[in-house]
Design a protein around this motif. Structure first.
Motif, PDB file in Angstrom:
ATOM      1  N   GLY A   1      -5.917  -9.192   4.853  1.00  0.00           N
ATOM      2  CA  GLY A   1      -4.469  -8.986   4.855  1.00  0.00           C
ATOM      3  C   GLY A   1      -3.858  -9.674   6.056  1.00  0.00           C
TER       4      GLY A   1
ATOM      5  N   ALA B   1       3.448  -0.343   5.316  1.00  0.00           N
ATOM      6  CA  ALA B   1       2.744  -0.355   4.022  1.00  0.00           C
ATOM      7  C   ALA B   1       3.661  -0.655   2.839  1.00  0.00           C
ATOM      8  CB  ALA B   1       2.029   0.981   3.799  1.00  0.00           C
TER       9      ALA B   1
ATOM     10  N   HIS C   1       5.459  -3.256   2.643  1.00  0.00           N
ATOM     11  CA  HIS C   1       5.595  -4.704   2.434  1.00  0.00           C
ATOM     12  C   HIS C   1       4.440  -5.545   2.975  1.00  0.00           C
ATOM     13  CE1 HIS C   1       7.558  -3.519   6.179  1.00  0.00           C
ATOM     14  NE2 HIS C   1       7.312  -4.720   6.639  1.00  0.00           N
ATOM     15  N   ILE C   2       3.526  -4.937   3.764  1.00  0.00           N
ATOM     16  CA  ILE C   2       2.380  -5.701   4.274  1.00  0.00           C
ATOM     17  C   ILE C   2       1.188  -5.469   3.337  1.00  0.00           C
ATOM     18  CG2 ILE C   2       0.807  -6.025   6.227  1.00  0.00           C
ATOM     19  CD1 ILE C   2       3.052  -4.884   8.017  1.00  0.00           C
ATOM     20  N   PRO C   3       0.543  -6.524   2.859  1.00  0.00           N
ATOM     21  CA  PRO C   3      -0.581  -6.343   1.929  1.00  0.00           C
ATOM     22  C   PRO C   3      -1.722  -5.564   2.571  1.00  0.00           C
ATOM     23  CG  PRO C   3       0.001  -8.691   2.156  1.00  0.00           C
ATOM     24  CD  PRO C   3       0.800  -7.950   3.171  1.00  0.00           C
ATOM     25  N   ASN C   4      -2.284  -4.633   1.816  1.00  0.00           N
ATOM     26  CA  ASN C   4      -3.391  -3.814   2.316  1.00  0.00           C
ATOM     27  C   ASN C   4      -4.687  -4.252   1.621  1.00  0.00           C
ATOM     28  OD1 ASN C   4      -5.356  -1.731   2.600  1.00  0.00           O
ATOM     29  ND2 ASN C   4      -3.739  -0.302   3.176  1.00  0.00           N
TER      30      ASN C   4
END
Lengths: 451, 451
Positions: free
Chosen positions: A206, A216, A218-221
């Protein structure tokens, strides 16, 4: 029965020597995973084999542990090949050993040391059997060859190439494999196949550093990414969903099913040992045995991502990793399954998941139950153990049987002097002295009946 | 502008003293996660507040860090409550600090120390502003109250009960929250809400010890179990699939959407900092801002199972664990979401997955943008910073705002002296001296306009 007595008396006469020699093999550490003592072990084994009249030598393997090769007898009368390995599992955890793993000790009718069951005991048993045979019947009318490798416990990474290169040297009519033993009921167990394996690691990435979990939205997990990727691989009914995964799977034959039915049910003992109420899918009886021996697997060996310590940390991990092993059955091929796995992730939109192979794969392989050599070994086993033999068409585990069966064209049967509590791979590994005696008797009887 | 000059001159006159007092606060470690120096810090803070004319005391909290309470001025003229916290994040990793975290140092117009931005700087700024106010305008015609807690960085576990017990003591007309600052463009950012949180750990269990992966045909694998359980929680389109999860989510109002539109886009700066090419779902612009502030999350903070070291180990794990946090938006409630999560696993046949809550949850809460107190703070901010204020209806993070808004019935606005590179929670945390000065001017101007 007369002959049996004669052989047992001869074994008893020399037993002290056999145990002394076995202890010498056990005293030398030879841990392939730690590259510990392998050259020394190979040298010791060559000297030991020569003492028993075997023309032995060590063959260097580039980047690997030496192979020990030996031969004795007359090749014109036929050739029997013994496959063994001189490497052992790491002895850790050391604190659980009652006596040190490389200081063999006999107590209560058992001999304890790392590698005694898997599989230095069987090496000595086969050498001792040659001694007994020659004591009682003179020189061998046929030839026995030995191939003893030093990397079995790390997946035999050089065996395919070695067998290819030394095809002539290894020429034989049949092969006795490294290990085996009796079951809880004392019946001898013969195994005629191994599963193959493909071991891969998957990684999702990520952000370039762990982020605050407030992001969480908008940030890829990558942990979620891996969960979703894995969920496409196998469903809750344990069906592996990779296109074409089962294409090359051979179903068990009617003969296989008959053999399965004869394998005694030991379900309750296994469940008790594992602390399980039920097996997966509530499997039982014949269905359980069929699945254990004839079905491939897709197993999560491990996975890790983010914060795994005590309490709560609100973090969004930057990477996630998982280790998977696939146990393969005939005629699946590790390189083909790897290709299909890659195609699967592409198809399902997970092309971003990074895949690497952790070890060279191994091929599954088996010898048909109906092969005359299987029948021969079975008859000898039943005569020696005086119980019905259990024929296992396959094991759930993996070994380098494939080049022996397919490159050398040999029937392979695995037998040995183990028993259910011999603790191979675990602390306090041991063999019973009575099983060692019977193991020698078994090989002598096999030699008498080989041609 | 005349008045602004007068205030700034007075600030300058006493700046050395303010910085000395700030350094004293920074010199005292007060790490709630490590229960380090909290009593000492509360005592120091009480003495410091008294020096500034505030009637301060420390209130013990059973099983927690003391609350510091203070008041000054005439309650009959109205009451303004300042919420702050004296605890700080752990300073680790220490090797990344240029100067030690608890030895404050001024260099290049900035003051460096753990907790200076979050949030001891704002405590001192508020005390200094009271000093300036009294220097220039005499005693306060209204009352200022302080509540400074010592457990904000560990989720304020005692705040709901404390506010309930001390409702009368904390009575006020409005509340200024602990933190905030200017954005990259130098605009003051005002925040009127926090998300809530639910933090849970899930565990799946299989055999009572790790097993050989050959058994994967019939031994349950808890890592697979957890993967399948997690896959039912959220789909690849990031929709959370728990029945009723979104029931209580309030969509942003037209006013909220207008405010969102005015928040400057800082997407590229964030992407660069995180090393991302795209945000999740390729979010951009207004959709990204709306999702970041108004949508709840279901985030994997960490997961672990089996063998995670180098190379390959063919193991079937006996357990698997995952940590999840849910960021909640008004009017979601952590205990309700927990209930729905449990029902979800029951419904999907994962009743065997063991769930535990890691921390007490927190409620989301917000003050409407149209509240007169928000307009007042906005006008003051725009006057002081001479730039348009940015109104953030919510943040993606969590804080104990709920009891202040709902138990005490206060409008809450969060403001502070931070800036985008102040490195809160990170090594080399700092504030710019110019922001501290402007922060004092801001609070003085707010006090002049409060009534």
């Amino acid at each position: 029965m007369k002959e049996r007595e004669r052989i047992l008396v001869d074994i008893a006469k020399n037993e002290a020597r056999y145990l002394r020699d076995l202890k010498a093999l056990l005293h030398q550490p030879s841990v392939s995973a730690q590259r510990l003592g392998l050259e020394e072990m190979a040298g010791l084994l060559v000297r030991m084999m020569r003492k028993y009249g075997v023309k032995a030598r060590s063959i260097p393997v580039k980047g690997g542990a030496p192979m020990v090769y030996g031969e004795i007898g007359n090749p014109n009368g036929g050739i029997l090949l013994f496959y063994n390995h001189y490497d052992v599992q790491p002895p850790e955890p050391l604190e659980l050993w009652k006596t040190p793993p490389f200081e063999p000790e006999i107590r209560g009718g058992k001999i304890y040391a790392r590698g005694v069951a898997d599989n230095k005991g069987n090496i000595l048993i086969r050498l001792a059997a040659l001694q007994v045979y020659q004591d009682l019947y003179g020189s061998l009318p046929f030839q026995v060859k030995f191939l003893v490798e030093g990397e079995e416990e790390i997946g035999s990474p050089h065996m395919i190439e070695f067998v290819e290169s030394y095809k002539d040297l290894l020429r034989a009519d049949a092969c006795i494999w490294e290990s085996g033993g009796v079951n809880f009921a004392g019946q001898p167990v013969l195994t005629m196949g191994c599963k193959g394996i493909l071991y891969v690691e998957l990684m999702a990435r990520g952000a370039r550093r762990d982020a605050h979990s407030a992001g969480a939205t908008h940030i890829p997990n990558p942990a979620w990414r891996l969960v979703h990727a894995l969920a496409t691989l196998k469903n809750e009914q344990e069906q592996i969903l990779i296109d074409g995964f089962y294409d090359d799977v051979l179903p068990p034959s009617a003969e296989d099913m008959r053999a399965l039915k004869k394998i005694p049910p030991e379900e309750n003992k296994i469940k008790k040992s594992l602390g399980l109420k039920e097996f997966l899918l509530n499997l039982k009886g014949l269905k359980l045995k069929k699945r254990a021996l004839f079905e491939p697997t897709c197993n999560i060996c491990g996975m890790i991502s983010g914060y795994t310590g005590p309490g709560g940390k609100t973090v969004l991990p930057s990477s996630a990793r998982v280790k998977l092993d696939f146990r393969l059955v005939p005629n699946q091929k590790p390189e083909d399954i790897l290709k299909k796995l890659k195609a699967h992730f592409q198809k399902h939109g997970f092309g971003d998941v990074v895949m690497s192979t952790v070890e060279q794969g191994e091929y599954p392989a088996r010898t048909p139950l109906g092969h005359p050599f299987v029948r021969l070994v079975q008859e000898v086993a039943e005569e020696v153990y005086q119980k019905e033999a259990v024929l296992e068409p396959m094991t759930g585990g993996t070994g380098p049987m494939h080049p022996f069966i397919h490159t050398l064209g040999l029937p392979v049967v695995s037998v040995g002097a183990g028993y259910p509590d011999c603790r191979a791979h675990a602390p306090n590994e041991n063999l019973r002295l009575s099983d060692i005696r019977k193991g020698i008797l078994f090989i002598v009887t096999l030699l008498r009946n080989f041609r």
